[in-house]
Design an enzyme around this catalytic site. Structure first.
Site, PDB file in Angstrom:
ATOM      1  N   GLY A  77      -9.874  -8.330  -1.095  1.00  0.00           N
ATOM      2  CA  GLY A  77      -8.676  -8.646  -0.318  1.00  0.00           C
ATOM      3  C   GLY A  77      -8.173 -10.063  -0.531  1.00  0.00           C
ATOM      4  N   GLY A 134     -13.103  -3.305   0.283  1.00  0.00           N
ATOM      5  CA  GLY A 134     -14.474  -2.804   0.452  1.00  0.00           C
ATOM      6  C   GLY A 134     -14.827  -1.745  -0.586  1.00  0.00           C
ATOM      7  N   LYS A 158     -19.683 -15.715   0.775  1.00  0.00           N
ATOM      8  CA  LYS A 158     -21.114 -15.532   0.970  1.00  0.00           C
ATOM      9  C   LYS A 158     -21.812 -14.731  -0.115  1.00  0.00           C
ATOM     10  CE  LYS A 158     -20.986 -13.895   5.122  1.00  0.00           C
ATOM     11  NZ  LYS A 158     -21.213 -13.430   6.466  1.00  0.00           N
ATOM     12  N   ARG A 163       0.822  -1.215   0.000  1.00  0.00           N
ATOM     13  CA  ARG A 163       0.000   0.000   0.000  1.00  0.00           C
ATOM     14  C   ARG A 163       0.858   1.269   0.000  1.00  0.00           C
ATOM     15  NH1 ARG A 163      -4.809  -1.985   4.017  1.00  0.00           N
ATOM     16  NH2 ARG A 163      -6.119  -2.761   2.345  1.00  0.00           N
TER      17      ARG A 163
HETATM   18  P1  ADP Z   1     -12.595 -11.251  -1.363  1.00  0.00           P
HETATM   19  O1  ADP Z   1     -11.829 -10.850  -0.124  1.00  0.00           O
HETATM   20  O2  ADP Z   1     -11.686 -11.490  -2.532  1.00  0.00           O
HETATM   21  O3  ADP Z   1     -13.724 -10.324  -1.682  1.00  0.00           O
HETATM   22  P2  ADP Z   1     -14.271 -13.050   0.125  1.00  0.00           P
HETATM   23  O4  ADP Z   1     -13.827 -12.416   1.391  1.00  0.00           O
HETATM   24  O5  ADP Z   1     -15.649 -12.832  -0.327  1.00  0.00           O
HETATM   25  O6  ADP Z   1     -13.259 -12.684  -1.071  1.00  0.00           O
HETATM   26  O7  ADP Z   1     -14.104 -14.624   0.240  1.00  0.00           O
HETATM   27  C1  ADP Z   1     -12.870 -15.244   0.485  1.00  0.00           C
HETATM   28  C2  ADP Z   1     -13.027 -16.434   1.369  1.00  0.00           C
HETATM   29  O8  ADP Z   1     -13.981 -17.350   0.847  1.00  0.00           O
HETATM   30  C3  ADP Z   1     -11.730 -17.210   1.477  1.00  0.00           C
HETATM   31  O9  ADP Z   1     -11.267 -17.134   2.800  1.00  0.00           O
HETATM   32  C4  ADP Z   1     -12.098 -18.627   1.072  1.00  0.00           C
HETATM   33  O10 ADP Z   1     -11.502 -19.605   1.893  1.00  0.00           O
HETATM   34  C5  ADP Z   1     -13.606 -18.639   1.251  1.00  0.00           C
HETATM   35  N1  ADP Z   1     -14.224 -19.660   0.403  1.00  0.00           N
HETATM   36  C6  ADP Z   1     -14.137 -19.803  -0.919  1.00  0.00           C
HETATM   37  N2  ADP Z   1     -14.799 -20.893  -1.333  1.00  0.00           N
HETATM   38  C7  ADP Z   1     -15.339 -21.467  -0.243  1.00  0.00           C
HETATM   39  C8  ADP Z   1     -16.137 -22.638  -0.012  1.00  0.00           C
HETATM   40  N3  ADP Z   1     -16.495 -23.421  -1.028  1.00  0.00           N
HETATM   41  N4  ADP Z   1     -16.511 -22.912   1.255  1.00  0.00           N
HETATM   42  C9  ADP Z   1     -16.139 -22.099   2.266  1.00  0.00           C
HETATM   43  N5  ADP Z   1     -15.387 -20.993   2.122  1.00  0.00           N
HETATM   44  C10 ADP Z   1     -14.978 -20.677   0.884  1.00  0.00           C
HETATM   45 MG    MG Z   2     -12.311 -11.064   1.986  1.00  0.00          MG
END
Ligand code: ADP
Ligand code: MG
Length: 394
Positions: free
Chosen positions: A351, A374, A198, A37
């Site tokens: 992230g 975010g 989610k 960063r």
């Molecule tokens: P980002 O930070 O890129 O926006 P998220 O925070 O939405 O992504 O999601 C990342 C998390 O989702 C990771 O920690 C990963 O382990 C979890 N994840 C991905 N696929 C699954 C799954 N099938 N079941 C449970 N957790 C999952």
């Molecule tokens: Mg995340």
């Protein structure tokens, strides 16, 4: 972008307050464990130094909750930045009051100063007008280069713009331009890949993207809710039961918009959420009651790769599986490789997605990696970021 940038205004000899995102991870010893960063803000800082501005940097670090807390001091960042710039960075022990005013008044053209953590004052996150006025009083011009906090209307991101002219920094400009162009004027086919844990985190993103993309790929934990909506049993997989109806509606919406919706056809199913859990690849119709889907399967990865390979623009947010565990990282790895190889404009935000892409060493091959988790999500939702909205029109 229709906002004025730091290059559109006179900065020589001026005191310029620059909001940066120096919210870096520190270890127990207070050492910076990842400086990406800080490095991301160097183009703006170096530009101002070369142009002879008097540079006053402001940032938050962690969540000190309005209290002075040495654990969240920016002092180590001042030192680190000074090494990166190969010039002294003056550190001010507070961001307002005499401790700030005095060193600021001594700054010469081309010198750089870093203010202490703005979140040591509760007024920062409350966007308190008199606190914002005090901050703004340090300078004659405000430059916002903190894309990562642009989705928050805080005193140092939005409040200050009411008192002095405000323009965007070079990092902010890059972030907003890349994502804005991809969303508004994409080269087609435009493919979005959404994953992560989610559905509820990213409903807004999926809804907004359905209006814009040619194809939408859904993987990761959130895919389970869509699989359930298609009538499959997902066993013990991560599932948001109360979002199944919504998933059905989104599937319908994709159909009516003519958006190609790509969902998993097979998954890596394990008996426990553990790195060494027994696992097997199964069709989505064959997930057992005691199993959980932790990654997309090989056939799904191939289907996704084929879709990605045709893309001229890709936006990716959210890993395809639990990539933190070796056994469930392959889907994310294959998608990362496919995105890197597609030859179009490729943008990665989020992230964990950024961490995955870096872990898989394909970061260099992406067109743009967003520095804001975010903020990038809110951008993809089509929201106006208050930190950007407050800047002067070009
Ligand atoms: P980002 O930070 O890129 O926006 P998220 O925070 O939405 O992504 O999601 C990342 C998390 O989702 C990771 O920690 C990963 O382990 C979890 N994840 C991905 N696929 C699954 C799954 N099938 N079941 C449970 N957790 C999952
Ligand atoms: Mg995340």
């Amino acid at each position: 972008m229709n906002k004025k940038s730091v290059k559109d205004v006179e900065v020589r000899g001026k005191r310029v307050l620059v909001r940066v995102d120096f919210n870096v991870p520190l270890n127990e010893q207070g050492e910076i464990t990842n400086d990406k960063r800080i490095k991301a803000s160097l183009p703006t800082i170096l530009y101002l130094v070369r142009e002879g501005a008097r540079v006053i940097l402001a940032s938050h670090l962690g969540r000190p909750k309005g209290q002075v807390n040495p654990k969240y001091s920016l002092a180590p960042v001042a030192k680190h930045l000074s090494n990166l710039l190969a010039q002294e960075v003056v550190f001010a022990k507070d961001c307002i009051g005499d401790s700030a005013m005095e060193p600021v008044s001594k700054l010469q053209d081309g010198q750089v100063l870093l203010l202490e953590n703005v979140r040591f004052h509760g007024e920062e996150e409350k966007n308190d007008p008199s606190f914002a006025r005090e901050l703004a009083g340090l300078a004659e011009l405000f430059v916002n280069d903190a894309f990562g906090t642009a989705h928050r209307a805080h005193a140092s991101t939005e409040g200050v713009t009411h008192y002095i002219p405000a323009v965007c920094g070079l990092l902010m400009q890059k972030e907003v331009e890349f994502m804005g162009n991809a969303l508004e004027r994409p080269e087609r086919p435009f493919v979005a890949i959404i994953g992560g844990a989610k559905v509820s985190d990213k409903i807004g993103v999926i809804e907004n993207l359905l209006e814009k993309v040619d194809a939408l790929i859904i993987g990761g934990g959130m895919a389970n809710t869509f699989l359930k909506a298609q009538g499959y049993n997902v066993g013990k997989s991560l599932l948001e039961e109360e979002k199944v109806e919504l998933a059905k509606q989104l599937i319908e919406k994709a159909k009516s918009k003519g958006v190609e919706l790509e969902l998993p056809i097979d998954v890596v199913a394990a008996t426990a959420f553990q790195a060494d859990a027994a696992h097997r690849t199964v069709r989505v119709s064959e997930i057992r009651e005691e199993e959980m889907a932790l990654d997309i399967g090989a056939a799904t990865a191939e289907k996704f790769e084929a879709c990605i390979s045709t893309a001229r623009t890709v936006i990716w947010n959210g890993p395809m599986g639990v990539f933190e565990m070796e056994a469930f990282a392959k889907g994310t790895e294959k998608v990362a490789q496919a995105v890197a190889a597609c030859g179009g404009i490729t943008i990665v935000g989020g992230g964990d997605s950024v961490a995955a892409v870096e872990k898989m060493k394909v970061g260099e091959r992406m067109t743009h990696i967003s520095t804001g988790g975010g903020a990038s999500l809110e951008f993809l939702e089509g929201k106006i970021l208050p930190g950007v909205a407050a800047l002067e029109e070009a």
